[in-house]
Write an enzyme that holds these catalytic residues in place. Structure first.
Site, PDB file in Angstrom:
ATOM      1  N   HIS A  54       0.823  -1.207   0.000  1.00 61.12           N
ATOM      2  CA  HIS A  54       0.000   0.000   0.000  1.00 61.12           C
ATOM      3  C   HIS A  54       0.859   1.259   0.000  1.00 61.12           C
ATOM      4  O   HIS A  54       2.088   1.204   0.113  1.00 61.12           O
ATOM      5  CB  HIS A  54      -0.941   0.006   1.208  1.00 61.12           C
ATOM      6  CG  HIS A  54      -0.251   0.001   2.540  1.00 61.12           C
ATOM      7  ND1 HIS A  54       0.233   1.139   3.141  1.00 61.12           N
ATOM      8  CD2 HIS A  54       0.031  -1.018   3.395  1.00 61.12           C
ATOM      9  CE1 HIS A  54       0.767   0.833   4.311  1.00 61.12           C
ATOM     10  NE2 HIS A  54       0.666  -0.473   4.487  1.00 61.12           N
ATOM     11  N   CYS A  76       3.057  -4.778   6.874  1.00 60.77           N
ATOM     12  CA  CYS A  76       2.763  -4.612   5.455  1.00 60.77           C
ATOM     13  C   CYS A  76       3.963  -4.088   4.679  1.00 60.77           C
ATOM     14  O   CYS A  76       5.009  -3.812   5.239  1.00 60.77           O
ATOM     15  CB  CYS A  76       1.590  -3.658   5.287  1.00 60.77           C
ATOM     16  SG  CYS A  76       0.058  -4.329   5.910  1.00 60.77           S
TER      17      CYS A  76
END
Length: 449
Positions: A409, A425
């Site tokens: 992301h 992440c």
């Protein structure tokens, strides 16, 4: 510091089904960072430019050791613009202000009535937001498109001309003009150095090493004639690094708003917009905001005003079907089969919340995701919906993995890429994650190392 590992989940727009997604710490880019004049041991960007006293092409070079091939690997060279001490202070401050204990990034479905209320991951948008469509949000256009934008080389300063005319040669001394040209050439060749800032630090060194890997050269991270020749091989000889851009009414009509602290305050925002026009232009032109400021001293950023900006890269136009995200070197490697086609600086997990090791697949891709923030626990538990935008906790793009709670992301803080931690992440700058989004296919493999 956050005690509970956030859980992030994406909903596919097409099928409106829940998929696990990872969350980040809720760090907000704060304005004082842009104006910090003295950060501990940072690489100095001594542009010293103004209308009456510009750097001439014959001026002396900056007093550093030989470009890139320095024998010293000090902390000052390890950060492009901020020292490790300053970055740590910022992250700790952001954590103290963070009230998120869990989170889910979600793509708002077009048909609210289609949501299964029995689904624990379903949500109800606020009434005022139900008709709001973020699919064509100008944020994406600002970052990824040059259409309709006019760039020229008219009225460039002597410093900008020096940057554009710079040519590398063995044993040359460091100067900010050559450093900027090197960073731009790496950007153009899709070996991203992150925000371009005129400081040859960690991300720039990695980008040069990665470019050498892409071209099958000896990956020394040091400049030589073969590397320079490869950098300029596919670039038009007259392509300028710095160009002038005239601000338009459309630029000034962009929605701007200060990003508040805390989930409840964020949830009351119509969108997590850019905080001001400088932040928007920094992301559009892949520039650290402080370098943008140095190039444009005394500018007021009004309609019709001409500013100096970076001439950014063209489209990658390469299929990406395999990604390797390596925590050790803080780099995302993008492959077309066995061919390395692009690299990006990245943050991959943290010591407290490490990413899992293994090979997974991309199962969904979402632009302008919403963020479902969970604050507190037990009877004190509250859920807040945070609208999309460049300052959303997961930036402007989410790509969910087959491993529940993890994904690739964007970031609201591009200056911190490779230096912050993430909640497991893979975090990139908003412009880099958009390039990956545009070329990666659903089902592509992602190896986390």
């Amino acid at each position: 510091m956050m005690k509970i590992k956030p859980i992030v989940t994406a909903l596919s727009i097409a099928i409106v089904s829940a998929s696990a997604i990872a969350a980040t710490t809720d760090s907000t880019r704060t304005l004082p960072v842009r104006t910090a004049d003295s950060l501990a041991k940072k690489v100095s960007l001594d542009v010293q430019e103004n209308r009456s006293n510009s750097l001439g092409s014959g001026s002396s070079a900056d007093s550093m050791t030989q470009l890139i091939d320095s024998k010293e690997d000090t902390e000052s060279a390890a950060a492009d613009n901020m020292s490790a001490v300053e970055l740590t202070r910022k992250d700790e401050q952001a954590d103290r202000n963070d009230d998120i204990t869990e989170g889910q990034a979600v793509a708002a479905p077009s048909d609210i009535s289609s949501i299964d209320s029995s689904d624990p991951l379903s949500f109800e948008l606020p009434e005022s937001e139900k008709r709001q469509d973020f699919s064509n949000d100008p944020t994406i256009k600002n970052i990824e498109s040059k259409n309709g934008k006019r760039y020229t080389t008219l009225n460039l300063s002597n410093y900008a001309k020096q940057v554009n005319e710079s040519v590398w040669s063995p044993n040359m001394k460091v100067n900010s003009a050559m450093t900027i040209k090197m960073q731009a050439l790496l950007d153009w060749n899709h070996a991203s150095p992150g925000p371009i800032d005129g400081g040859w630090g960690m991300n720039s060194k990695k980008a040069l090493t990665n470019f050498q890997k892409m071209k099958g050269l000896s990956a020394t991270g040091k400049m030589d004639q073969k590397t320079w020749n490869a950098l300029i091989k596919d670039i038009p000889t007259n392509k300028p690094v710095l160009v002038t851009y005239t601000l338009t009414q459309e630029d000034l009509d962009t929605k701007f708003a200060t990003t508040p602290s805390g989930s409840e305050a964020k949830s009351k925002m119509k969108g997590l917009y850019y905080q001001d026009i400088k932040e928007m232009l920094g992301e559009r032109f892949h520039m650290d905001v402080r370098y943008l400021d140095k190039l444009n001293k005394n500018k007021t950023y009004k309609v019709g005003e001409t500013i100096t900006v970076l001439n950014t890269r063209g489209e990658l136009n390469q299929r990406i079907n395999r990604i390797v995200a390596n925590k050790a070197d803080k780099t995302l490697y993008a492959y077309n089969g066995d061919k390395l086609v692009a690299t990006y600086p990245t943050t991959v997990g943290s010591d407290a919340t490490p990413s899992p090791k293994g090979t997974f697949k991309i199962i969904n891709k979402v632009k302008m995701p919403w963020y479902k923030s969970t604050v507190g626990k037990g009877a004190q538990k509250k859920v807040h919906m945070i609208a999309p935008g460049p300052n959303n906790p997961v930036g402007v793009v989410w790509m969910g993995l087959s491993k529940p709670s993890y994904g690739l992301h964007g970031s609201p803080v591009p200056e911190g890429i490779s230096r912050q931690g993430s909640a497991g992440c893979v975090r990139l700058t908003n412009w880099d994650v958009l390039e990956v989004y545009a070329n990666v296919e659903n089902g592509a493999t992602v190896e986390l190392k």
